[in-house]
Design an enzyme around this catalytic site. Structure first.
Site, PDB file in Angstrom:
ATOM      1  N   TYR A 297     -15.290   0.930  -6.929  1.00  0.00           N
ATOM      2  CA  TYR A 297     -16.356   1.646  -6.783  1.00  0.00           C
ATOM      3  C   TYR A 297     -17.421   1.583  -7.925  1.00  0.00           C
ATOM      4  O   TYR A 297     -18.538   1.975  -7.729  1.00  0.00           O
ATOM      5  CB  TYR A 297     -16.201   3.091  -6.401  1.00  0.00           C
ATOM      6  CG  TYR A 297     -15.235   3.295  -5.301  1.00  0.00           C
ATOM      7  CD1 TYR A 297     -15.977   3.266  -3.815  1.00  0.00           C
ATOM      8  CD2 TYR A 297     -13.969   3.436  -5.192  1.00  0.00           C
ATOM      9  CE1 TYR A 297     -15.057   3.291  -2.872  1.00  0.00           C
ATOM     10  CE2 TYR A 297     -13.019   3.693  -4.150  1.00  0.00           C
ATOM     11  CZ  TYR A 297     -13.574   3.540  -3.010  1.00  0.00           C
ATOM     12  OH  TYR A 297     -12.839   3.433  -1.753  1.00  0.00           O
TER      13      TYR A 297
ATOM     14  N   LYS B 272      -2.279  -1.430  -3.760  1.00  0.00           N
ATOM     15  CA  LYS B 272      -2.989  -0.261  -3.850  1.00  0.00           C
ATOM     16  C   LYS B 272      -2.450   0.848  -3.908  1.00  0.00           C
ATOM     17  O   LYS B 272      -1.286   1.115  -3.292  1.00  0.00           O
ATOM     18  CB  LYS B 272      -3.957  -0.520  -2.539  1.00  0.00           C
ATOM     19  CG  LYS B 272      -4.995   0.928  -2.277  1.00  0.00           C
ATOM     20  CD  LYS B 272      -5.290   0.556  -0.884  1.00  0.00           C
ATOM     21  CE  LYS B 272      -5.989   1.977  -0.452  1.00  0.00           C
ATOM     22  NZ  LYS B 272      -6.719   1.879   0.941  1.00  0.00           N
TER      23      LYS B 272
ATOM     24  N   SER C  96     -10.349   5.687  -4.602  1.00  0.00           N
ATOM     25  CA  SER C  96     -11.126   6.781  -4.703  1.00  0.00           C
ATOM     26  C   SER C  96     -10.819   7.795  -5.833  1.00  0.00           C
ATOM     27  O   SER C  96     -11.575   8.237  -6.666  1.00  0.00           O
ATOM     28  CB  SER C  96     -11.495   7.413  -3.592  1.00  0.00           C
ATOM     29  OG  SER C  96     -10.031   7.865  -2.973  1.00  0.00           O
TER      30      SER C  96
ATOM     31  N   LYS D 268       1.246   9.988   6.086  1.00  0.00           N
ATOM     32  CA  LYS D 268       1.506   8.419   6.290  1.00  0.00           C
ATOM     33  C   LYS D 268       2.489   7.933   5.605  1.00  0.00           C
ATOM     34  O   LYS D 268       2.695   6.750   5.488  1.00  0.00           O
ATOM     35  CB  LYS D 268       0.070   7.897   5.785  1.00  0.00           C
ATOM     36  CG  LYS D 268      -1.166   8.344   6.341  1.00  0.00           C
ATOM     37  CD  LYS D 268      -2.404   7.219   6.102  1.00  0.00           C
ATOM     38  CE  LYS D 268      -3.545   8.005   6.746  1.00  0.00           C
ATOM     39  NZ  LYS D 268      -4.762   7.207   6.660  1.00  0.00           N
TER      40      LYS D 268
ATOM     41  N   LYS E  10       0.691  -1.146  -0.043  1.00  0.00           N
ATOM     42  CA  LYS E  10      -0.033  -0.059   0.011  1.00  0.00           C
ATOM     43  C   LYS E  10       0.939   1.309   0.017  1.00  0.00           C
ATOM     44  O   LYS E  10       1.739   1.384   0.763  1.00  0.00           O
ATOM     45  CB  LYS E  10      -0.889  -0.052   1.123  1.00  0.00           C
ATOM     46  CG  LYS E  10      -1.629   1.372   1.346  1.00  0.00           C
ATOM     47  CD  LYS E  10      -2.630   0.999   2.337  1.00  0.00           C
ATOM     48  CE  LYS E  10      -3.688   2.314   2.349  1.00  0.00           C
ATOM     49  NZ  LYS E  10      -4.750   2.305   3.634  1.00  0.00           N
TER      50      LYS E  10
ATOM     51  N   GLU F 298       7.471  -6.802   1.296  1.00  0.00           N
ATOM     52  CA  GLU F 298       6.083  -6.490   1.900  1.00  0.00           C
ATOM     53  C   GLU F 298       5.266  -7.838   1.855  1.00  0.00           C
ATOM     54  O   GLU F 298       4.556  -8.477   2.528  1.00  0.00           O
ATOM     55  CB  GLU F 298       5.311  -5.368   1.679  1.00  0.00           C
ATOM     56  CG  GLU F 298       6.112  -3.933   2.190  1.00  0.00           C
ATOM     57  CD  GLU F 298       5.640  -3.995   3.702  1.00  0.00           C
ATOM     58  OE1 GLU F 298       5.286  -4.827   4.280  1.00  0.00           O
ATOM     59  OE2 GLU F 298       6.123  -2.879   4.278  1.00  0.00           O
TER      60      GLU F 298
ATOM     61  N   ARG G  58     -10.755  10.079   2.093  1.00  0.00           N
ATOM     62  CA  ARG G  58     -10.618  10.632   3.339  1.00  0.00           C
ATOM     63  C   ARG G  58     -11.760  11.791   3.575  1.00  0.00           C
ATOM     64  O   ARG G  58     -12.177  11.872   4.549  1.00  0.00           O
ATOM     65  CB  ARG G  58      -9.137  11.277   3.358  1.00  0.00           C
ATOM     66  CG  ARG G  58      -8.005   9.854   3.450  1.00  0.00           C
ATOM     67  CD  ARG G  58      -6.561  10.614   3.397  1.00  0.00           C
ATOM     68  NE  ARG G  58      -5.665   9.405   3.437  1.00  0.00           N
ATOM     69  CZ  ARG G  58      -4.538   9.696   3.117  1.00  0.00           C
ATOM     70  NH1 ARG G  58      -4.118  10.868   3.103  1.00  0.00           N
ATOM     71  NH2 ARG G  58      -3.808   8.600   3.150  1.00  0.00           N
TER      72      ARG G  58
END
Ligand code: PBG
Length: 331
Positions: free
Chosen positions: A322, A257, A283, A226, A204, A242, A214
Site C-alpha cells: 500500500y 503472503k 494491510s 480460513k 498464503k 504449494e 477485511r
C-alpha cells in the site's frame, strides 16, 4: 594515545562514504518492483478507509486519477480489490463473473487511460460470497462449515476468464483451493487467453495481519475462519509443496503472503523455485507502520522503505504494498 588495534580487516572501510556504500550495496529497490493494491467500489465518491489510513475506496473516475498519480510516481503494476454491495452477494458468488461487474469496468477504464499499466486482478470469492469466505460454503450437520473445493474452482475459472476478457494482464488467484491454477490455466487457454499470466498466491497463510483489509471491504467471514484452506503460520515445508504444485500447474509467478513476518519463507521459496517470487506486505503490516508513525514513534518514510528493502533482500522479485505510490515517488 590508546594503542592502535592491529587489524587486517576493517569492515567499516566499505561504509566510509555515500559513494563507497553505493558501490557495495547489494539490494536495490526500484519502482518497477512495486505493485499497488487499490480498493474500488460502486459509489460516485471516493471514501477514505478508516481502518487503513492513506487508503481509499475509489469510484471509477477516482481510480483512474489515482492510477495516474501512481503512474507519474513510476508505478507500472496495480491490483484491484472490489467492495461489492451486499445485495449482489450470493452463496456461489456469481457476481464475480458478471462481464459488466465492477472489476471488468475498472480494468477497461484503467486500460483505456494507461494502456501500459499492468493490471492484475484478484481471483477469489470473498468479496462476492454471502458467507465472506474465499469459496462456496456448505454447512455440515454438526454445524461446521465446509469450503467446497472443486465447486469453487469451477466458479473461479469463470471469474478469471471474465477478467481476461475485460483486458487484465495478470490473473492472481488468492483463494487457496487445490488445483485452481491448472483449471484456470486451461479455462484461460480455451477462451483464447494464452497470453494472460497467472500470479498465484501459492503460499498464503491464515494470518491475523489481514484484519484491516477485511474491514476495508466488509469481507470478513461471517462464521468460522480460513484455516481449512489458508496455511498454518507454523509451517514452512508446506510452502514449498504449494509453490511446486502451482508451478507444475502453470503458474508464471508465485506469491508469499504476508511478507514481513514471513521473510524466512520468502527466502526458502526464492531458493527453491525458478519462477519470479512476489511478496505481499499486507494491510496489518501497513497499518502497524502507519499508526506508529502517526503517533510519532517512528519515521514513516524510513521505516516503510526499510521494510520493503528487507522483503526484497529476503528474495522477493516484486512486492505488493500500500506504500507503492509514495515509495516509488521517493525512489
Ligand atoms: C482475499 C484476500 C485477502 C487479502 C488479499 N486477498 C484477505 C483474506 O484472505 O482474508 C488480504 C490483503 C491484506 O490484508 O492486505 N482473497
Amino acid at each position: 594515545m590508546p594503542e592502535k588495534l592491529n587489524l587486517l580487516i576493517r569492515p567499516r572501510r566499505n561504509r566510509k562514504s555515500a559513494a563507497v556504500r553505493g558501490l557495495v550495496k547489494e539490494t536495490l529497490l526500484s519502482p518497477s518492483d512495486l505493485i499497488y493494491p487499490l480498493f474500488i467500489h460502486e459509489d460516485r465518491e471516493d471514501v477514505a478507509i478508516e481502518s487503513m489510513p492513506g487508503c481509499h475506496r475509489w469510484s471509477l473516475p477516482g481510480l483512474v486519477e489515482e492510477v495516474g498519480r501512481a503512474y507519474v510516481a513510476g508505478v507500472r503494476a496495480i491490483v484491484f480489490f472490489p467492495k461489492i454491495e451486499e445485495s449482489l452477494k450470493t452463496s456461489s458468488g456469481e457476481e464475480c463473473f458478471n462481464p459488466d461487474g465492477l472489476v471488468p469496468r475498472a480494468i477497461k477504464a484503467v486500460k483505456a487511460a494507461y494502456p501500459d499499466m499492468a493490471v492484475i486482478t484478484d481471483v477469489a470469492l470473498d468479496p462476492y460470497n454471502s458467507d465472506g469466505h474465499d469459496g462456496i460454503v456448505e454447512k455440515q450437520s454438526n454445524g461446521e462449515l465446509k469450503i467446497l473445493n472443486d465447486e469453487t474452482v469451477a466458479v473461479l475459472c469463470q471469474q478469471a476468464v471474465s477478467h481476461a476478457e475485460a483486458g487484465a494482464d495478470i490473473i492472481s488467484p488468492s483463494d487457496m483451493m487445490d488445483g485452481r491454477i491448472g483449471a484456470i490455466r486451461s479455462a484461460l487457454d480455451a477462451a483464447g487467453h494464452e497470453e494472460v499470466s497467472i500470479l498465484s498466491y501459492a503460499v498464503k497463510y491464515a494470518s491475523a495481519f489481514y484484519g484491516p483489509f477485511r474491514g476495508a471491504l466488509d469481507s470478513a467471514p461471517k462464521d468460522g475462519d480460513k484455516k481449512t484452506y489458508q496455511m498454518d503460520p507454523a509451517n514452512s515445508r508446506e510452502a514449498l509443496r504449494e509453490a511446486d504444485l502451482d508451478i507444475a500447474e502453470g503458474a508464471d509467478m508465485v506469491m508469499v503472503k504476508p511478507a514481513g513476518p514471513y521473510l524466512d519463507i520468502i527466502s526458502l521459496v526464492r531458493d527453491a523455485v525458478d519462477v519470479p517470487v512476489a511478496a505481499y506486505q499486507v494491510s496489518g503490516e501497513y497499518l502497524m507502520i502507519k499508526s506508529a508513525a502517526r503517533d510519532g514513534w517512528i519515521d514513516e518514510d524510513k521505516v516503510a522503505m526499510e521494510s520493503l528493502l528487507g522483503i526484497k533482500r529476503a528474495g522477493a522479485d516484486m512486492i505488493l504494498t500500500y506504500f507503492a505510490k509514495d515509495v516509488a515517488g521517493r525512489l
